[in-house]
Design a protein around this motif. Structure first.
Motif, PDB file in Angstrom:
ATOM      1  N   SER A  78       5.382   9.780  21.661  1.00  0.00           N
ATOM      2  CA  SER A  78       5.797  10.902  20.448  1.00  0.00           C
ATOM      3  C   SER A  78       7.195  10.853  19.963  1.00  0.00           C
TER       4      SER A  78
ATOM      5  N   ASN B 109       5.334   4.739  19.340  1.00  0.00           N
ATOM      6  CA  ASN B 109       4.712   5.514  18.534  1.00  0.00           C
ATOM      7  C   ASN B 109       3.035   5.181  18.205  1.00  0.00           C
TER       8      ASN B 109
ATOM      9  N   TYR C  23       0.189  13.243  13.379  1.00  0.00           N
ATOM     10  CA  TYR C  23       0.208  12.120  15.478  1.00  0.00           C
ATOM     11  C   TYR C  23      -1.354  11.708  15.190  1.00  0.00           C
TER      12      TYR C  23
ATOM     13  N   ALA D 176       3.162   8.500  12.847  1.00  0.00           N
ATOM     14  CA  ALA D 176       4.182   8.773  13.518  1.00  0.00           C
ATOM     15  C   ALA D 176       5.621   8.018  12.984  1.00  0.00           C
ATOM     16  N   ARG D 177       5.234   7.076  13.018  1.00  0.00           N
ATOM     17  CA  ARG D 177       6.013   5.870  13.305  1.00  0.00           C
ATOM     18  C   ARG D 177       6.525   6.602  11.178  1.00  0.00           C
TER      19      ARG D 177
ATOM     20  N   ARG E  67       9.506   8.882  12.212  1.00  0.00           N
ATOM     21  CA  ARG E  67      10.063   8.380  13.141  1.00  0.00           C
ATOM     22  C   ARG E  67      11.595   8.597  12.627  1.00  0.00           C
TER      23      ARG E  67
END
Length: 748
Positions: A476, A504, A522, A527-528, A531
């Motif tokens: 995360s 991630n 997520y 998630a990437r 980021r």
């Protein structure tokens, strides 16, 4: 009706997860009673929830589908999730409820409850083993009580900040807008293709020969007031106290203001002109460091405020009893695990300096206690200079402090970099509570993780071989900072690639997560794309560019710094005839072979039969170093080695042989020079088999000629060495040399 049953089971398991999380903090003598509570929660489900699921099957399908991937990844680590996942698969295959009842026990049966409780016991035991000590557990409970003790007080503080920030003249891609944005499938597909081009540019303030380029149509507006960026009021106040700035102008320079605006935009950033913290560059380095540290703190504290505020509201709803059933869906405000920021630095001395400054920027009310401060100073400090253990002082580099005590023939940047603790193997977490900062916190209870690449690689390797270890704390990460990337290049850049590739990913274990509050992106494995990656380096090379292009896929876009160089040829103080030989190569895959072929056919025949000796071969790559060593052995050449892995006794012997002419050729690597800065005597002819990444090394090594009439330096290069070439001869000259039909160029 099958979908309704799944929703019912899913609701029951969410309650079970909440119960298991509380068990981590409970005493052993209360465990049996909590087992009974879990059995009860598995049986009882509000009728309103079931009726709502039956009345709107489309919504049920949409909401539950986001859990498919997650249930699949977690079914091996938790029996309850395996049960739900298998049942979900049967429903999709069209198995009837009668067949289902024959193959599995009923949800409310005693057998099902016992199995579920056994799973919870296993999860609880596994999670308990990850706790540092019972004392830390009790301490975390107290800190949690402090954080969520007064819901009304928390709401008041956050609401006041929201009101002030909403009144600001600007709202520049704030935390809220970034985290709540929902990616469309078309957006994800474009990000996967990775075909974004840099289309806009802007002059870089404070760097006359540099400019920023971005993939977006325009750059974020920069302002000299922190309030314009929705920075927390307590952080604004602390910033003004440190810099003694008036409210009308919060930043120390236009460069700092511009860089913070880029950080606040949540774009991926490649800053390739960050000065090393040495004499003449410390202020610039501190300015950039402070800007990104303030951004990190703002992100962490806003995340904490959001979770705390929602916790208070949920607590208030649960206290109302009958209103709980009609309450809205739980807020999605969390990731799989708590750590949100990862800072990668090469050495302990740099980690010490970074954490010192980080704590300096934390509001005084939030650092009434700094736990394990003495241990941190002892393990990361240089020794005598840090006996006072004062984390509040602005850090002067360890090298500068050491330089006051003794003189050294080493360059200033070497003393600054290696004057402190040079260990490159470490990792630790930092946890923020309402009034405390805790260093060395357990990774799964940390907000920020600070580590070296080799430190994390070691943990990743342990997780692959030991079942009780994992790296789910990287699942995360929302902001990644790679500081002093140019130093990491001299270590092992492949470690950075491996670490970033690990970020991630879906977790392998539960870790007491409340899955009902995890953000949808997520769960969807996106998630990437959220980021933010910030890479800070003194220069850029092919490896850094490859990482930035391949792994930095933030939906907000990218921004990178382009520099124009004057070169370092004026720093060559001796009258050296510098001959640059260009060899042709059409593919980056063939460049090493073409370079070796050019050397063996054009250069080596000239030096093979040399009688005078004193020939140094400078090599930037260790693989080329090994290749040349094997070639010289085959040719029965007289040579000695000076590489990064050469023993100290062999180095001393080789330097003596080379100086007295007993060995005609010396192989010298860039990494060996980086870590030792040897002064090599006896050089009569210098050959750069490949150009150094650090342009200052070119001037340092070329100035090693002593007592030689008409010294000559030969340099091999190709089109794929353009980045190194422009830093040495200058951008303008490099472009002419690469485009010219000639293949030989001479500088005197």
């Amino acid at each position: 009706m099958n979908m309704g049953k799944f929703q019912k089971i899913e609701k029951q398991h969410s309650k079970q997860i909440m119960e298991s999380k509380h068990k981590l903090k409970a005493k052993n003598n209360a465990f049996k009673q909590k087992q009974s509570d879990i059995r009860t929660s598995l049986v009882e489900t509000p009728d309103d929830v079931v009726e709502e699921s039956e009345s709107d099957p489309e919504n049920v399908q949409t909401d539950s589908s986001i859990y498919d991937t997650l249930l699949s990844s977690l079914k091996s680590s938790c029996g309850s999730f395996a049960h739900v996942y298998n049942k979900r698969q049967r429903e999709q295959e069209g198995v009837s409820s009668e067949e289902e009842e024959e193959s599995e026990p009923e949800v409310g049966s005693d057998d099902m409850s016992d199995a579920e409780v056994t799973d919870v016991e296993m999860e609880t035991k596994e999670a308990s083993e990850m706790e540092i000590a019972e004392e830390e557990e009790a301490e975390d409970v107290n800190n949690a009580n402090d954080e969520s003790g007064s819901g009304e007080e928390c709401d008041t503080e956050v609401d006041e900040e929201e009101k002030v920030n909403n009144d600001a003249s600007m709202n520049i891609s704030s935390f809220k807008s970034h985290m709540e944005y929902i990616l469309r499938e078309a957006d994800v597909q474009k990000l996967k293709e990775g075909k974004r081009k840099f289309i806009s540019e802007l002059a870089a303030y404070g760097m006359p020969m540099c400019k920023w380029k971005t993939t977006n149509d325009a750059f974020p507006k920069d302002d000299d007031k922190l309030a314009s960026y929705s920075v927390k009021l307590s952080l604004q106040s602390q910033w003004q106290t440190i810099y003694k700035r008036a409210e009308c102008c919060n930043f120390t320079s236009a460069m700092q203001s511009q860089f913070f605006s880029l950080c606040n935009s949540y774009q991926d950033i490649l800053h390739s002109n960050k000065n090393a913290f040495v004499a003449g560059g410390q202020d610039d380095d501190l300015s950039v460091t402070d800007a990104y540290l303030l951004h990190l703190l703002n992100h962490v504290y806003k995340t904490r405020d959001l979770v705390t505020k929602n916790n208070a509201r949920l607590t208030q709803q649960s206290n109302n009893g009958d209103k709980l059933i009609n309450a809205a869906e739980p807020p999605r405000d969390q990731g799989f695990t708590r750590p949100k920021v990862l800072i990668l630095v090469p050495l302990r001395s740099i980690a010490l300096r970074t954490v010192k400054r980080l704590i300096e920027l934390i509001p005084n009310s939030c650092k009434e206690s700094i736990e394990y401060k003495d241990r941190f100073i002892d393990e990361f400090g240089a020794g005598e200079d840090d006996e006072n253990g004062d984390l509040e002082d602005i850090a002067i580099s360890e090298g500068q402090k050491q330089g006051k005590n003794k003189t050294s023939s080493k360059p200033a940047d070497f003393q600054a970099l290696f004057g402190g603790n040079n260990d490159d193997h470490f990792r630790f977490g930092i946890k923020f509570t309402k009034k405390t900062v805790k260093v060395y916190s357990d990774f799964y209870s940390s907000d920020i993780i600070v580590a070296s690449p080799i430190g994390l690689i070691t943990r990743i390797g342990e997780a692959e071989t030991e079942k009780n270890k994992d790296v789910d704390f990287l699942s995360s990460i929302e902001i990644l900072v790679i500081d002093n990337a140019d130093v990491i290049l001299m270590q092992n850049w492949s470690h950075i690639v491996s670490v970033v590739d690990q970020l991630n990913r879906l977790p392998t274990k539960q870790h007491g997560t409340d899955f009902m509050r995890i953000r949808e992106w997520y769960l969807n494995g996106q998630a990437r794309y959220y980021r933010q990656t910030i890479i800070l380096s003194n220069f850029v090379n092919a490896d850094i560019n490859a990482l930035f292009n391949r792994f930095c896929v933030n939906y907000e876009g990218k921004v990178k710094l382009l520099s124009v160089y004057n070169g370092v040829l004026p720093k060559v103080l001796l009258q050296v005839r510098q001959v640059y030989e260009r060899f042709d190569c059409s593919s980056v895959l063939d460049v090493d072979d073409k370079r070796f072929e050019f050397f063996t056919k054009k250069i080596f025949p000239k030096i093979k039969d040399s009688l005078q000796g004193g020939i140094m071969l400078f090599i930037s790559s260790y693989f080329d170093f090994v290749r040349l060593r094997n070639f010289l052995k085959e040719q029965n050449a007289s040579f000695c080695l000076l590489g990064e892995y050469t023993k100290q006794s062999d180095i001393s012997r080789g330097r003596t042989w080379f100086f007295h002419g007993e060995r005609k050729i010396m192989l010298y690597t860039e990494r060996a020079h980086f870590y030792h800065r040897y002064k090599i005597r006896g050089i009569r002819d210098l050959i750069y088999y490949s150009l150094p990444e650090r342009n200052d090394f070119y001037a340092e090594i070329t100035n090693m000629f002593e007592g030689v009439d008409n010294p000559t330096c030969t340099v091999l290069f190709s089109h794929f060495d353009s980045l190194q070439l422009e830093r040495i001869v200058g951008t303008s000259s490099a472009q002419k040399m690469l485009k010219s039909k000639k293949q030989t160029f001479i500088f005197c």
